[in-house]
Design a protein around this motif. Structure first.
Motif, PDB file in Angstrom:
ATOM      1  N   ILE A 184       3.548   7.110  -5.311  1.00  0.00           N
ATOM      2  CA  ILE A 184       2.806   6.064  -6.021  1.00  0.00           C
ATOM      3  C   ILE A 184       2.373   4.967  -5.059  1.00  0.00           C
ATOM      4  CG2 ILE A 184       3.038   4.225  -7.744  1.00  0.00           C
ATOM      5  CD1 ILE A 184       4.804   6.205  -9.341  1.00  0.00           C
ATOM      6  N   LEU A 185       3.275   4.523  -4.192  1.00  0.00           N
ATOM      7  CA  LEU A 185       2.921   3.481  -3.227  1.00  0.00           C
ATOM      8  C   LEU A 185       1.842   3.962  -2.265  1.00  0.00           C
ATOM      9  CD1 LEU A 185       6.395   1.903  -2.409  1.00  0.00           C
ATOM     10  CD2 LEU A 185       4.540   0.936  -3.781  1.00  0.00           C
ATOM     11  N   LEU A 186       1.949   5.201  -1.817  1.00  0.00           N
ATOM     12  CA  LEU A 186       0.954   5.749  -0.909  1.00  0.00           C
ATOM     13  C   LEU A 186      -0.395   5.873  -1.597  1.00  0.00           C
ATOM     14  CD1 LEU A 186       0.492   6.903   1.921  1.00  0.00           C
ATOM     15  CD2 LEU A 186       0.969   9.140   0.966  1.00  0.00           C
ATOM     16  N   GLU A 187      -0.383   6.295  -2.845  1.00  0.00           N
ATOM     17  CA  GLU A 187      -1.630   6.424  -3.596  1.00  0.00           C
ATOM     18  C   GLU A 187      -2.281   5.052  -3.795  1.00  0.00           C
ATOM     19  OE1 GLU A 187      -4.688   8.393  -5.289  1.00  0.00           O
ATOM     20  OE2 GLU A 187      -2.930   9.345  -4.433  1.00  0.00           O
ATOM     21  N   ILE A 188      -1.477   4.050  -4.076  1.00  0.00           N
ATOM     22  CA  ILE A 188      -2.026   2.697  -4.245  1.00  0.00           C
ATOM     23  C   ILE A 188      -2.555   2.180  -2.918  1.00  0.00           C
ATOM     24  CG2 ILE A 188      -1.398   0.299  -4.712  1.00  0.00           C
ATOM     25  CD1 ILE A 188       0.492   1.381  -6.876  1.00  0.00           C
ATOM     26  N   LEU A 189      -1.780   2.334  -1.852  1.00  0.00           N
ATOM     27  CA  LEU A 189      -2.200   1.818  -0.546  1.00  0.00           C
ATOM     28  C   LEU A 189      -3.412   2.581  -0.021  1.00  0.00           C
ATOM     29  CD1 LEU A 189      -1.694   0.007   1.940  1.00  0.00           C
ATOM     30  CD2 LEU A 189      -0.364   1.883   2.856  1.00  0.00           C
ATOM     31  N   PHE A 190      -3.301   3.898   0.056  1.00  0.00           N
ATOM     32  CA  PHE A 190      -4.365   4.675   0.681  1.00  0.00           C
ATOM     33  C   PHE A 190      -5.562   4.837  -0.240  1.00  0.00           C
ATOM     34  CE2 PHE A 190      -6.354   8.611   2.232  1.00  0.00           C
ATOM     35  CZ  PHE A 190      -6.560   8.238   3.543  1.00  0.00           C
ATOM     36  N   GLY A 191      -5.319   5.141  -1.490  1.00  0.00           N
ATOM     37  CA  GLY A 191      -6.408   5.429  -2.409  1.00  0.00           C
ATOM     38  C   GLY A 191      -7.154   4.207  -2.899  1.00  0.00           C
ATOM     39  N   THR A 192      -6.510   3.060  -2.909  1.00  0.00           N
ATOM     40  CA  THR A 192      -7.159   1.866  -3.437  1.00  0.00           C
ATOM     41  C   THR A 192      -7.457   0.845  -2.342  1.00  0.00           C
ATOM     42  OG1 THR A 192      -5.992   2.207  -5.517  1.00  0.00           O
ATOM     43  CG2 THR A 192      -6.965   0.057  -5.170  1.00  0.00           C
ATOM     44  N   VAL A 193      -6.434   0.376  -1.670  1.00  0.00           N
ATOM     45  CA  VAL A 193      -6.614  -0.691  -0.671  1.00  0.00           C
ATOM     46  C   VAL A 193      -7.456  -0.192   0.500  1.00  0.00           C
ATOM     47  CG1 VAL A 193      -5.426  -2.236   0.924  1.00  0.00           C
ATOM     48  CG2 VAL A 193      -4.484  -1.840  -1.350  1.00  0.00           C
ATOM     49  N   CYS A 194      -7.085   0.949   1.059  1.00  0.00           N
ATOM     50  CA  CYS A 194      -7.831   1.477   2.206  1.00  0.00           C
ATOM     51  C   CYS A 194      -9.256   1.856   1.816  1.00  0.00           C
ATOM     52  CB  CYS A 194      -7.113   2.671   2.810  1.00  0.00           C
ATOM     53  SG  CYS A 194      -5.569   2.236   3.626  1.00  0.00           S
ATOM     54  N   TYR A 195      -9.435   2.355   0.587  1.00  0.00           N
ATOM     55  CA  TYR A 195     -10.786   2.708   0.146  1.00  0.00           C
ATOM     56  C   TYR A 195     -11.673   1.473   0.110  1.00  0.00           C
ATOM     57  CZ  TYR A 195     -14.659   4.474  -2.611  1.00  0.00           C
ATOM     58  OH  TYR A 195     -15.908   4.827  -3.040  1.00  0.00           O
ATOM     59  N   TRP A 196     -11.172   0.384  -0.450  1.00  0.00           N
ATOM     60  CA  TRP A 196     -12.005  -0.809  -0.569  1.00  0.00           C
ATOM     61  C   TRP A 196     -12.197  -1.533   0.750  1.00  0.00           C
ATOM     62  CZ3 TRP A 196     -15.347  -1.002  -4.090  1.00  0.00           C
ATOM     63  CH2 TRP A 196     -15.120  -0.412  -5.312  1.00  0.00           C
ATOM     64  N   VAL A 197     -11.321  -1.311   1.711  1.00  0.00           N
ATOM     65  CA  VAL A 197     -11.558  -1.851   3.057  1.00  0.00           C
ATOM     66  C   VAL A 197     -12.589  -0.988   3.783  1.00  0.00           C
ATOM     67  CG1 VAL A 197     -10.485  -2.233   5.313  1.00  0.00           C
ATOM     68  CG2 VAL A 197      -9.314  -2.964   3.242  1.00  0.00           C
ATOM     69  N   GLY A 198     -12.515   0.322   3.614  1.00  0.00           N
ATOM     70  CA  GLY A 198     -13.416   1.234   4.307  1.00  0.00           C
ATOM     71  C   GLY A 198     -14.787   1.357   3.681  1.00  0.00           C
ATOM     72  N   TRP A 199     -14.904   1.060   2.392  1.00  0.00           N
ATOM     73  CA  TRP A 199     -16.180   1.221   1.693  1.00  0.00           C
ATOM     74  C   TRP A 199     -17.309   0.400   2.304  1.00  0.00           C
ATOM     75  CZ3 TRP A 199     -19.371  -1.950  -1.237  1.00  0.00           C
ATOM     76  CH2 TRP A 199     -20.336  -1.300  -1.984  1.00  0.00           C
ATOM     77  N   PRO A 200     -17.146  -0.918   2.539  1.00  0.00           N
ATOM     78  CA  PRO A 200     -18.265  -1.671   3.127  1.00  0.00           C
ATOM     79  C   PRO A 200     -18.577  -1.241   4.562  1.00  0.00           C
ATOM     80  CG  PRO A 200     -16.379  -3.115   2.803  1.00  0.00           C
ATOM     81  CD  PRO A 200     -16.040  -1.794   2.206  1.00  0.00           C
ATOM     82  N   ILE A 201     -17.569  -0.797   5.292  1.00  0.00           N
ATOM     83  CA  ILE A 201     -17.808  -0.358   6.664  1.00  0.00           C
ATOM     84  C   ILE A 201     -18.622   0.929   6.660  1.00  0.00           C
ATOM     85  CG2 ILE A 201     -16.665   0.440   8.765  1.00  0.00           C
ATOM     86  CD1 ILE A 201     -14.394  -1.543   7.968  1.00  0.00           C
ATOM     87  N   CYS A 202     -18.294   1.855   5.761  1.00  0.00           N
ATOM     88  CA  CYS A 202     -19.089   3.088   5.635  1.00  0.00           C
ATOM     89  C   CYS A 202     -20.514   2.768   5.210  1.00  0.00           C
ATOM     90  CB  CYS A 202     -18.444   4.033   4.634  1.00  0.00           C
ATOM     91  SG  CYS A 202     -16.929   4.798   5.213  1.00  0.00           S
ATOM     92  N   LYS A 203     -20.683   1.806   4.314  1.00  0.00           N
ATOM     93  CA  LYS A 203     -22.025   1.406   3.876  1.00  0.00           C
ATOM     94  C   LYS A 203     -22.825   0.840   5.042  1.00  0.00           C
ATOM     95  CE  LYS A 203     -22.898   1.674  -0.593  1.00  0.00           C
ATOM     96  NZ  LYS A 203     -23.947   2.499  -1.132  1.00  0.00           N
ATOM     97  N   ILE A 204     -22.212   0.002   5.856  1.00  0.00           N
ATOM     98  CA  ILE A 204     -22.913  -0.621   6.986  1.00  0.00           C
ATOM     99  C   ILE A 204     -23.270   0.420   8.047  1.00  0.00           C
ATOM    100  CG2 ILE A 204     -22.623  -2.214   8.926  1.00  0.00           C
ATOM    101  CD1 ILE A 204     -20.944  -3.962   6.984  1.00  0.00           C
ATOM    102  N   VAL A 205     -22.328   1.267   8.394  1.00  0.00           N
ATOM    103  CA  VAL A 205     -22.552   2.243   9.460  1.00  0.00           C
ATOM    104  C   VAL A 205     -23.610   3.268   9.062  1.00  0.00           C
ATOM    105  CG1 VAL A 205     -21.449   4.128  10.748  1.00  0.00           C
ATOM    106  CG2 VAL A 205     -20.290   1.940  10.505  1.00  0.00           C
ATOM    107  N   THR A 206     -23.628   3.684   7.807  1.00  0.00           N
ATOM    108  CA  THR A 206     -24.588   4.692   7.358  1.00  0.00           C
ATOM    109  C   THR A 206     -25.839   4.067   6.752  1.00  0.00           C
ATOM    110  OG1 THR A 206     -23.563   4.894   5.180  1.00  0.00           O
ATOM    111  CG2 THR A 206     -22.764   6.373   6.917  1.00  0.00           C
ATOM    112  N   LEU A 207     -26.010   2.766   6.906  1.00  0.00           N
ATOM    113  CA  LEU A 207     -27.158   2.036   6.387  1.00  0.00           C
ATOM    114  C   LEU A 207     -27.334   2.216   4.872  1.00  0.00           C
ATOM    115  CD1 LEU A 207     -29.645   2.769   9.281  1.00  0.00           C
ATOM    116  CD2 LEU A 207     -28.206   0.754   8.978  1.00  0.00           C
TER     117      LEU A 207
END
Length: 86
Positions: A19-42
């Motif tokens: 559960i902790l891994l799913e919350i950390l990786f699936g939620t927190v890491c996703y929302w940190v990585g989402w804008p970076i993926c958007k910027i890099v892929t235009l």
């Protein structure tokens, strides 16, 4: 009896860890990585019609990439603030 309690404790701790891994990786890491993926892929990845909460294998793979990028950013930020790059 000790082995029975030990097995139940292992299962309980595995469930909490999952559960902790799913919350950390699936939620927190996703929302940190989402804008970076958007910027890099235009703005092309992830597409606006993708579901954030992952259901099938295709969306799971796409969400994994955003989560992986977010995890790397969090890892490098933690290492930087810990003083490992100076």
């Amino acid at each position: 009896m000790d082995s029975f309690v030990e097995e139940i404790a292992k299962g309980f701790l595995r469930g909490i860890g999952y559960i902790l891994l799913e919350i950390l990786f699936g939620t927190v890491c996703y929302w940190v990585g989402w804008p970076i993926c958007k910027i890099v892929t235009l703005g092309k990845y992830p597409s606006s019609n993708q579901v954030v909460y992952l259901d099938d294998s295709q969306n799971r793979t796409n969400g994994f990439w955003c989560s992986g990028v977010g995890f790397l950013v969090i890892l490098f930020a933690a290492l930087y603030f810990a003083g490992l790059f100076s």
